[in-house]
Design an enzyme around this catalytic site. Structure first.
Site, mmCIF file in Angstrom:
data_model
loop_
_atom_site.group_PDB
_atom_site.id
_atom_site.type_symbol
_atom_site.label_atom_id
_atom_site.label_comp_id
_atom_site.label_asym_id
_atom_site.label_seq_id
_atom_site.Cartn_x
_atom_site.Cartn_y
_atom_site.Cartn_z
ATOM 1 N N ASP A 107 80.460 -107.644 47.140
ATOM 2 C CA ASP A 107 80.462 -106.893 48.389
ATOM 3 C C ASP A 107 81.922 -106.708 48.769
ATOM 4 O OD1 ASP A 107 78.450 -105.841 50.375
ATOM 5 O OD2 ASP A 107 79.870 -106.840 51.726
ATOM 6 N N GLY A 136 85.540 -94.223 47.080
ATOM 7 C CA GLY A 136 85.599 -94.752 48.453
ATOM 8 C C GLY A 136 86.853 -94.316 49.191
ATOM 9 N N LYS A 174 95.608 -99.596 39.623
ATOM 10 C CA LYS A 174 94.743 -100.194 40.647
ATOM 11 C C LYS A 174 94.107 -101.480 40.130
ATOM 12 C CE LYS A 174 90.582 -99.563 43.380
ATOM 13 N NZ LYS A 174 89.322 -98.834 43.604
HETATM 14 P P1 ITT Z 1 76.449 -102.012 46.069
HETATM 15 O O1 ITT Z 1 76.055 -102.704 47.360
HETATM 16 O O2 ITT Z 1 75.288 -101.495 45.302
HETATM 17 O O3 ITT Z 1 77.363 -102.857 45.241
HETATM 18 P P2 ITT Z 1 77.978 -100.249 47.846
HETATM 19 O O4 ITT Z 1 78.892 -99.093 47.604
HETATM 20 O O5 ITT Z 1 76.899 -100.065 48.886
HETATM 21 O O6 ITT Z 1 77.311 -100.684 46.431
HETATM 22 P P3 ITT Z 1 79.286 -102.245 49.488
HETATM 23 O O7 ITT Z 1 78.164 -102.432 50.441
HETATM 24 O O8 ITT Z 1 80.023 -103.481 48.993
HETATM 25 O O9 ITT Z 1 78.842 -101.505 48.157
HETATM 26 O O10 ITT Z 1 80.324 -101.246 50.151
HETATM 27 C C1 ITT Z 1 81.611 -101.149 49.671
HETATM 28 C C2 ITT Z 1 82.295 -99.920 50.267
HETATM 29 O O11 ITT Z 1 83.655 -100.260 50.580
HETATM 30 C C3 ITT Z 1 82.383 -98.803 49.231
HETATM 31 O O12 ITT Z 1 81.278 -97.938 49.319
HETATM 32 C C4 ITT Z 1 83.696 -98.133 49.615
HETATM 33 O O13 ITT Z 1 83.488 -97.237 50.657
HETATM 34 C C5 ITT Z 1 84.537 -99.291 50.116
HETATM 35 N N1 ITT Z 1 85.324 -99.873 49.007
HETATM 36 C C6 ITT Z 1 85.151 -101.087 48.402
HETATM 37 N N2 ITT Z 1 86.008 -101.260 47.380
HETATM 38 C C7 ITT Z 1 86.741 -100.135 47.327
HETATM 39 C C8 ITT Z 1 87.783 -99.692 46.488
HETATM 40 O O14 ITT Z 1 88.203 -100.416 45.462
HETATM 41 N N3 ITT Z 1 88.299 -98.485 46.712
HETATM 42 C C9 ITT Z 1 87.877 -97.724 47.725
HETATM 43 N N4 ITT Z 1 86.888 -98.035 48.550
HETATM 44 C C10 ITT Z 1 86.314 -99.245 48.368
#
Ligand code: ITT
Length: 197
Positions: free
Chosen positions: A69, A152, A174
């Site tokens: 997460d 993201g 990255k």
């Molecule tokens: P899962 O729960 O299925 O793993 P998710 O995208 O819903 O997928 P999260 O609830 O952990 O995952 O949300 C993480 C969000 O944070 C992701 O959608 C991005 O918007 C942001 N994020 C996390 N890591 C990032 C990164 O390396 N670069 C850019 N944005 C990131």
């Protein structure tokens, strides 16, 4: 050893697969389990949500499971969007919508006040034990989106010590310094131990 990489986020799959490439592990994705039910991410922290995901998918597949997460904490917004990063603009929001909302909330805010950091919590469950590892990456929010790589908030996040966004730096750079890389470096020790058992 088979490892379930339990995430629906293609950007995460790409980065984590690359980071674990040299380990003798067969990585399987959620795509191979179309009938599993995702959990409600009801935790109050990144670590709690990572744990909920890893436990839920382990229970449904019986495979050693790695879930994570992650999210972005912006100081000017007192840590928002934080654990709600994926659904900042709305439930089911696109990356572009989330980026637009964040830039709007920071409109007119000076460079020095745009500090932020990414957090990543990784959880691994093998049925007997649960391990968590966290990683952090400091930086700031750019004035406008720039670059095409990553996912993201990458087009608006400038890591500390750099002059441009993750999306312009590219995946290789990255993957050396990101929150995910830092958490995975710790998680790697756990996977190596599991491999020798
Ligand atoms: P899962 O729960 O299925 O793993 P998710 O995208 O819903 O997928 P999260 O609830 O952990 O995952 O949300 C993480 C969000 O944070 C992701 O959608 C991005 O918007 C942001 N994020 C996390 N890591 C990032 C990164 O390396 N670069 C850019 N944005 C990131």
């Amino acid at each position: 050893m088979k490892l379930l990489l339990a995430t629906g986020n293609r950007g995460k799959v790409r980065e984590i697969t690359e980071m674990l490439r040299d380990l003798p592990i067969e990585i399987v994705s959620l795509r191979e389990f179309p009938h599993v039910t995702p959990p409600v991410e009801s935790g109050k922290s990144f670590a709690a949500n990572a744990r909920i995901k890893a436990e839920t998918y382990f229970r449904q597949t019986g495979l050693v499971t790695l879930a994570e997460d992650s999210g972005l904490r912006v100081d000017y917004l007192r840590g928002q969007p934080g654990i709600f990063s994926a659904r900042f603009a709305r439930d089911g929001a696109t990356d572009a919508e989330n980026v637009r909302k964040l830039l709007r909330l920071l409109r007119g805010v000076k460079t020095g006040k745009r500090t932020a950091h990414f957090m990543c919590a990784v959880a691994i469950v093998d049925g007997k034990n649960l391990w968590t590892a966290v990683g952090k990456c400091k930086g700031r929010i750019a004035a406008r989106a720039s670059g095409r790589s990553g996912f993201g908030y990458d087009p608006i996040f400038i890591p500390k010590g750099y002059r441009t966004t993750f999306a312009r730096l590219g995946e290789e750079a990255k993957n050396k310094i990101s929150h995910r890389a830092r958490a995975l470096r710790k998680a790697r020790a756990i996977l190596e131990r599991l491999l020798t058992e």
